[in-house]
Design an enzyme around this catalytic site. Structure first.
Site, PDB file in Angstrom:
ATOM      1  N   ASP A 131     -33.804 -88.523  -9.063  1.00 38.06           N
ATOM      2  CA  ASP A 131     -34.622 -87.946 -10.130  1.00 38.06           C
ATOM      3  C   ASP A 131     -35.198 -89.108 -10.935  1.00 38.06           C
ATOM      4  OD1 ASP A 131     -35.692 -86.776 -12.382  1.00 38.06           O
ATOM      5  OD2 ASP A 131     -33.872 -85.696 -12.970  1.00 38.06           O
ATOM      6  N   LYS A 145     -43.534 -87.036 -18.063  1.00 37.00           N
ATOM      7  CA  LYS A 145     -42.892 -88.185 -18.690  1.00 37.00           C
ATOM      8  C   LYS A 145     -43.693 -89.468 -18.476  1.00 37.00           C
ATOM      9  CE  LYS A 145     -39.242 -85.718 -19.938  1.00 37.00           C
ATOM     10  NZ  LYS A 145     -38.353 -85.241 -18.904  1.00 37.00           N
ATOM     11  N   TRP A 150     -29.278 -84.512 -17.499  1.00 41.98           N
ATOM     12  CA  TRP A 150     -30.105 -84.094 -16.356  1.00 41.98           C
ATOM     13  C   TRP A 150     -29.317 -84.153 -15.060  1.00 41.98           C
ATOM     14  CZ3 TRP A 150     -33.477 -81.232 -18.297  1.00 41.98           C
ATOM     15  CH2 TRP A 150     -34.166 -81.570 -19.457  1.00 41.98           C
TER      16      TRP A 150
END
Ligand code: PLP
Length: 355
Positions: A167, A191, A100
């Site tokens: 993030d 998530k 990511w």
């Protein structure tokens, strides 16, 4: 049969939240109308959006501290670009801790220069780099707090003179941190806070409007702030379910309470991974291990079919590792009960006794 849902995302949500969401789809606030067939500008939905924005700031301890919460679309993946669009004038600094982060770097490079301050790539991202320096002449520093795929998690965040962007897609609202250290936090909802379809962005307003470029409206944080996250039709269902989840967390006692539960769950599983002769953890350094996503392997691959069958029999879902890593990954997000982790541990112990 009762299921134990270890899915990495979209992931498990509290049963009570699913129940209320289902009801609202049929009959929202006793209006005899569905949540998803009324105007997003109706009083009832405007209230939902306000609540959802406030709850996010409240949980993070950032209410009335110069921050704004937004619920945007395009996933965390669009934030990779949006962050750079809004904050990158010349050069930005990135910590590369996995897939990511890598994707975030790739998008930022479309906008300006990227300095990678450190990377764990040479060890297949199985640790968190330490002792790196963040250049003070960069426009911002970007990091990924929890690496969902590799199962590593940052424990320490640098003190930076420049804005810090993070993030937090896979560990937001799971542990206490000094969130005021961060100037921009983003997280795809699916998530740890809701269904896919919305992304939470928490941004300190005074870092905006510093870049010289023209920013397209949909990519411009300021535009969304001015319209109170209703510049265009928001993802009403995803925002509603996220609000319910944040309310559930508040009723439970908030982040301090859930952090304790998450620690207990993670300890139970990691103790078994370390103790059981058939398994090995993917992340060798214990302090780098994620409390949200535990990655591990079977040492002897010939036991895989048996183990997989026993997982299935026990009702365990979503334990396969990410396709880029293989092995197993147990995602233990906020809504996963301790009992589910105990069932998994039981299956691991049973396998060892048989082998
Ligand atoms: C899942 C994930 C993403 C991507 O999220 P999307 O909403 O699918 O774009 C980004 N970062 C992290 C840390 C993730 O876990």
């Amino acid at each position: 049969m009762q299921k134990h849902n270890f899915s990495a995302g979209p992931c498990i949500l509290p049963q009570s939240v699913l129940q209320k969401s289902a009801e609202a789809v049929l009959n929202f606030n006793n209006s005899n109308l569905s949540l998803i067939e009324i105007s997003h500008r109706s009083k009832d939905f405007v209230e939902v959006m306000e609540n959802a924005r406030n709850l996010a700031l409240e949980h993070l301890g950032l209410l009335n501290k110069g921050y704004q919460a937004l619920y945007l679309q395009g996933g965390a993946s669009l934030q990779f670009l949006m962050v750079a669009y809004n904050l990158l004038e010349k050069k930005a600094a990135y910590l590369n801790t996995g897939t990511w982060s890598n994707n975030a770097i790739k998008e930022a490079k479309l906008i300006g220069e990227v300095v990678e301050v450190a990377t764990s790539k040479n060890e297949n991202f199985n640790f968190i780099p330490k002792n790196y320096t963040v250049p003070s002449d960069a426009d911002y520093f970007h990091c990924t707090s929890n690496n969902t795929i590799f199962g590593t998690q940052m424990q320490v965040f640098p003190d930076t003179e420049i804005p810090m962007v993070c993030d937090m897609s896979s560990d937001i609202f799971s542990r206490q941190l000094d969130f005021s250290k961060f100037d921009l936090i983003y997280a795809g909802a699916q998530k740890n806070m809701g269904p896919s379809g919305t992304t939470l962005v928490v941004v300190k307003e005074n870092i905006l409007e510093k870049v010289s470029r023209n920013i397209p409206s949909m990519l411009n944080y300021k535009v969304h702030i001015n319209k109170e996250s209703m510049f265009n039709t928001p993802s009403v269902f995803a925002v509603y379910v996220s609000m319910l989840t944040l309310q559930w967390l508040k009723d439970l006692g908030g982040i301090p309470k859930i952090e304790k539960a998450n620690t207990t769950k993670a300890q139970l599983l990691y103790n078994e991974i370390d103790r059981n002769s058939l398994f090995e953890g993917f992340v060798p350094n214990k302090e780098d291990r994620s409390k949200m996503n535990a990655t591990f392997n079977l040492k002897n691959e010939t036991l895989k079919a048996t183990f997989d069958e026993q997982l299935k029999q026990a009702g365990i879902n979503g334990l396969n590792g990410h396709r880029s890593v293989g092995g197993y990954r147990a995602s233990m997000y906020n809504a996963l009960p301790l009992e589910s982790v105990q069932i998994l541990v039981d299956v691991m112990q049973h396998l060892e006794k048989q082998a």
